[in-house]
Design a protein around this motif. Structure first.
Motif, short mmCIF file in Angstrom:
data_model
loop_
_atom_site.label_atom_id
_atom_site.label_comp_id
_atom_site.label_asym_id
_atom_site.label_seq_id
_atom_site.Cartn_x
_atom_site.Cartn_y
_atom_site.Cartn_z
N TYR A 176 0.83 -1.21 0.00
CA TYR A 176 0.00 0.00 0.00
C TYR A 176 0.86 1.26 0.00
O TYR A 176 0.61 2.20 -0.77
CB TYR A 176 -0.93 0.00 1.21
CG TYR A 176 -1.61 1.32 1.43
CD1 TYR A 176 -2.65 1.74 0.60
CD2 TYR A 176 -1.19 2.19 2.45
CE1 TYR A 176 -3.26 2.97 0.79
CE2 TYR A 176 -1.79 3.42 2.64
CZ TYR A 176 -2.83 3.80 1.80
OH TYR A 176 -3.41 5.02 1.98
N GLN A 177 1.88 1.29 0.84
CA GLN A 177 2.75 2.47 0.90
C GLN A 177 3.45 2.71 -0.44
O GLN A 177 3.54 3.85 -0.90
CB GLN A 177 3.79 2.30 2.00
CG GLN A 177 3.23 2.39 3.41
CD GLN A 177 4.33 2.40 4.46
OE1 GLN A 177 5.33 3.09 4.33
NE2 GLN A 177 4.16 1.61 5.50
N LEU A 178 3.92 1.64 -1.06
CA LEU A 178 4.62 1.80 -2.34
C LEU A 178 3.67 2.22 -3.45
O LEU A 178 4.03 3.05 -4.30
CB LEU A 178 5.32 0.49 -2.70
CG LEU A 178 6.47 0.06 -1.79
CD1 LEU A 178 7.02 -1.29 -2.24
CD2 LEU A 178 7.59 1.10 -1.80
N VAL A 179 2.47 1.65 -3.46
CA VAL A 179 1.48 2.03 -4.48
C VAL A 179 1.11 3.50 -4.34
O VAL A 179 1.09 4.26 -5.32
CB VAL A 179 0.22 1.15 -4.37
CG1 VAL A 179 -0.92 1.73 -5.20
CG2 VAL A 179 0.52 -0.27 -4.85
N LEU A 180 0.82 3.93 -3.12
CA LEU A 180 0.41 5.31 -2.88
C LEU A 180 1.52 6.29 -3.23
O LEU A 180 1.31 7.28 -3.95
CB LEU A 180 0.00 5.48 -1.42
CG LEU A 180 -0.46 6.88 -1.00
CD1 LEU A 180 -1.71 7.29 -1.76
CD2 LEU A 180 -0.71 6.93 0.51
N THR A 181 2.73 6.03 -2.75
CA THR A 181 3.86 6.92 -3.01
C THR A 181 4.17 6.99 -4.50
O THR A 181 4.44 8.07 -5.04
CB THR A 181 5.10 6.45 -2.23
OG1 THR A 181 4.80 6.42 -0.84
CG2 THR A 181 6.28 7.38 -2.47
N SER A 182 4.12 5.86 -5.18
CA SER A 182 4.41 5.84 -6.62
C SER A 182 3.38 6.65 -7.40
O SER A 182 3.73 7.38 -8.33
CB SER A 182 4.42 4.39 -7.12
OG SER A 182 5.44 3.63 -6.48
N LYS A 183 2.13 6.55 -7.02
CA LYS A 183 1.07 7.29 -7.71
C LYS A 183 1.23 8.78 -7.50
O LYS A 183 1.15 9.57 -8.46
CB LYS A 183 -0.30 6.83 -7.19
CG LYS A 183 -1.47 7.55 -7.83
CD LYS A 183 -1.56 7.27 -9.31
CE LYS A 183 -2.78 7.93 -9.94
NZ LYS A 183 -2.87 7.68 -11.40
N VAL A 184 1.47 9.18 -6.28
CA VAL A 184 1.59 10.62 -5.96
C VAL A 184 2.75 11.25 -6.72
O VAL A 184 2.66 12.38 -7.21
CB VAL A 184 1.76 10.81 -4.44
CG1 VAL A 184 2.17 12.26 -4.12
CG2 VAL A 184 0.47 10.46 -3.71
#
Length: 286
Positions: A176-184
């Protein structure tokens, strides 16, 4: 973000299977591509003993200069090590590398050194608590194309017991952290970690469904047989494709933003998801 990195981010987003090949077995690279893997990573780090790294670099150089060469990614050793410096020097002699996978990435400076030393896009492997804590800062650095992670190393560092319900919770938090950070930060969606048991097709199938549903783009593979399982699992069902076609057809016919298909309410997010599924399904045919 420069155009080279931006193009590489688009490519990474389309790569579903990333197959590792030890640099000591360069002869397996051709077989790796023949397996159908979307990308091949030649491993100069954990898969190669310290005393074998010099010969492994020479073997990679010979393959790079051969007529059989296809662009590969190269997993290099962590920054601050002598092996890292030697790996960077090697990359400077390999102009046709696809990019580098940076092992044990922990700071923005790690990415800067790898990218500036090679001019290549970087996939950062997060393998420690310190690295996970720094992902937002890393995501701002030019040259970073995507994140992946080494879950067993992270478990050791965090003192998480592997193969437990607690480990599953931690793994999903990391995803979740990697998905969110990558999207932002407009990076490619992250690449999921390896599935160690390459004989467990059922478990791999479940894992692929999990990370794909969470919005990740692909998976690190350690055996050619995993490539087939990943690709088959990601293939949409006939029922899903048919429903998406019905939704898009009705949307284009009526122009309505809200309607029903087979008793199911369809609105803008559903329409968008169906358009994405059909577009992806069409791309996967070629």
């Amino acid at each position: 973000m420069d155009s080279v990195i931006n193009n590489k981010i688009n490519t990474i987003s389309q790569n579903k299977t990333w197959l590792f090949v030890p640099a000591t077995r360069i002869d397996r690279v051709v077989k790796a591509f023949n397996s159908g893997a979307d990308a091949v990573i030649v491993d100069l780090e954990d898969a190669v003993a310290a005393e074998d790294k010099v010969q492994a670099r020479k073997a990679l150089q010979q393959y790079h200069d051969s007529a059989d060469y296809q662009p590969v990614w190269l997993r290099i050793n962590k920054t601050g090590s002598d092996a890292f410096i030697q790996d960077i020097q090697l990359c400077q002699q390999l102009p046709n590398l696809a990019g580098i996978v940076l092992a044990k990435c922990e700071t923005p400076l790690d990415i800067e050194q790898a990218h500036q030393g090679t001019g290549l896009p970087v996939i950062a492997l997060i393998e420690s608590a310190r690295g996970l804590y720094q992902i937002d800062a890393m995501a701002k650095i030019s040259g970073l194309a995507a994140f992946s992670y080494g879950f067993l190393d992270l478990c050791n560092d965090l003192r998480v017991q592997v193969d437990t319900p607690a480990a599953d919770i931690v793994a999903n938090q990391i995803r979740y952290q990697l998905v969110l950070t990558s999207k932002v930060h407009q990076l490619a969606p992250p690449i999921d970690t390896v599935y160690p048991d390459f004989h467990d097709d059922e478990g791999l199938n479940d894992r692929v469904q999990l990370w794909s549903q969470m919005g990740m783009s692909g998976m690190l593979c350690i055996h050619p047989k995993q490539v087939v399982v990943v690709q088959q699992t990601l293939r949409p069902t006939d029922e899903a494709v048919l429903f998406a076609q019905q939704v898009v057809t009705e949307y284009e016919r009526s122009g309505q933003a809200v309607f029903k298909i087979d008793g199911q309410m369809v609105d803008a997010p559903v329409i968008q998801r169906c358009l994405q599924l059909l577009s992806k399904n069409e791309q996967d045919k070629y």
